[in-house]
Design a protein around this motif. Structure first.
Motif, PDB file in Angstrom:
ATOM      1  N   HIS A  40      92.491 121.396 140.037  1.00  0.00           N
ATOM      2  CA  HIS A  40      92.480 120.106 139.355  1.00  0.00           C
ATOM      3  C   HIS A  40      93.479 120.085 138.204  1.00  0.00           C
ATOM      4  O   HIS A  40      94.192 119.104 138.014  1.00  0.00           O
ATOM      5  N   ALA A  41      93.511 121.168 137.429  1.00  0.00           N
ATOM      6  CA  ALA A  41      94.409 121.210 136.272  1.00  0.00           C
ATOM      7  C   ALA A  41      95.850 120.982 136.700  1.00  0.00           C
ATOM      8  O   ALA A  41      96.583 120.191 136.092  1.00  0.00           O
ATOM      9  N   VAL A  42      96.275 121.650 137.759  1.00  0.00           N
ATOM     10  CA  VAL A  42      97.649 121.514 138.240  1.00  0.00           C
ATOM     11  C   VAL A  42      97.914 120.101 138.744  1.00  0.00           C
ATOM     12  O   VAL A  42      98.933 119.484 138.418  1.00  0.00           O
ATOM     13  N   HIS A  43      96.995 119.584 139.534  1.00  0.00           N
ATOM     14  CA  HIS A  43      97.208 118.253 140.125  1.00  0.00           C
ATOM     15  C   HIS A  43      97.250 117.163 139.060  1.00  0.00           C
ATOM     16  O   HIS A  43      98.148 116.313 139.060  1.00  0.00           O
ATOM     17  N   PHE A  44      96.302 117.191 138.146  1.00  0.00           N
ATOM     18  CA  PHE A  44      96.232 116.133 137.142  1.00  0.00           C
ATOM     19  C   PHE A  44      97.351 116.254 136.114  1.00  0.00           C
ATOM     20  O   PHE A  44      97.913 115.244 135.678  1.00  0.00           O
TER      21      PHE A  44
END
Length: 198
Positions: A40-44
């Motif tokens: 999630h951290a990478v995508h967002f």
């Protein structure tokens, strides 16, 4: 290390991103609590480059998060922080907080600690977004959530789907008011609070 991969993150990241685009549009510094695999951290962070996305989790999960962040090499993802909600917290201030699929894993006293600590690390207008399953007035929203709750309790008596009204009460005690409750796939919700006092 080989990066852990969560299929659930792949499925829910776009619906969650829609909520974050709306509510984090004017935000700058986000604390993610319980970053898990790091997906999630990478995508967002890639989709919302105006944000400094600070991932965090218990120490045993940090190698996974680092693997995802290192591969993506984004300029707005500092190294992940070790954070157990009952221990030391980062200094902040953060104007946004995000957490996905954590409330039903943590024991209720940990949830109380999480919300109680938020005022010390957030700005006076901070936005809090939490994704996951919720009950309403003590009732399951679907048969699948009822089955999921039973499987959680089989894993640990401290686990379970939380009642939305009980979580709202914790948020209110920390100075946060509910401003949105978005339906998500697979009978999940994205609930959004904004800090109004405290």
């Amino acid at each position: 290390m080989e990066k852990p991969h969560s299929p659930a993150c792949e499925r829910n990241r776009e619906p969650i991103l829609g909520v974050l685009r709306a509510h984090f549009a004017d935000r700058r510094r986000v604390l993610e609590i319980g970053s898990g695999s790091g997906q999630h951290a990478v995508h967002f962070a890639a989709a919302l480059p105006q944000l400094n996305w600070q991932s965090s989790d218990r120490a045993e999960y940090l190698p996974s998060i680092r693997a995802w962040l290192d591969e993506a090499a984004l300029p707005n993802t500092p190294p992940p922080l070790a954070l157990d909600v009952g221990g030391a917290w980062p200094s902040g201030p953060f104007d946004a907080v995000f957490s996905a699929n954590t409330l039903h894993i943590m024991a209720w006293p940990k949830l109380q600690q999480l919300f109680a600590r938020l005022p010390a690390v957030t700005t006076g207008d901070a936005v809090l977004v939490i994704y996951g399953p919720f009950n309403e007035h003590g009732r399951y929203s679907s048969d699948s959530n009822a089955a999921f709750d039973q499987s959680l309790k089989a894993r640990g008596a401290h686990m379970g789907i939380r009642d939305a009204e009980a979580v709202d009460a914790l948020a209110a005690a920390a100075g946060f008011a509910l401003v949105d409750d978005a339906a998500m796939p697979a009978n999940n919700r994205c609930r959004v609070w904004r800090r109004v006092h405290g």
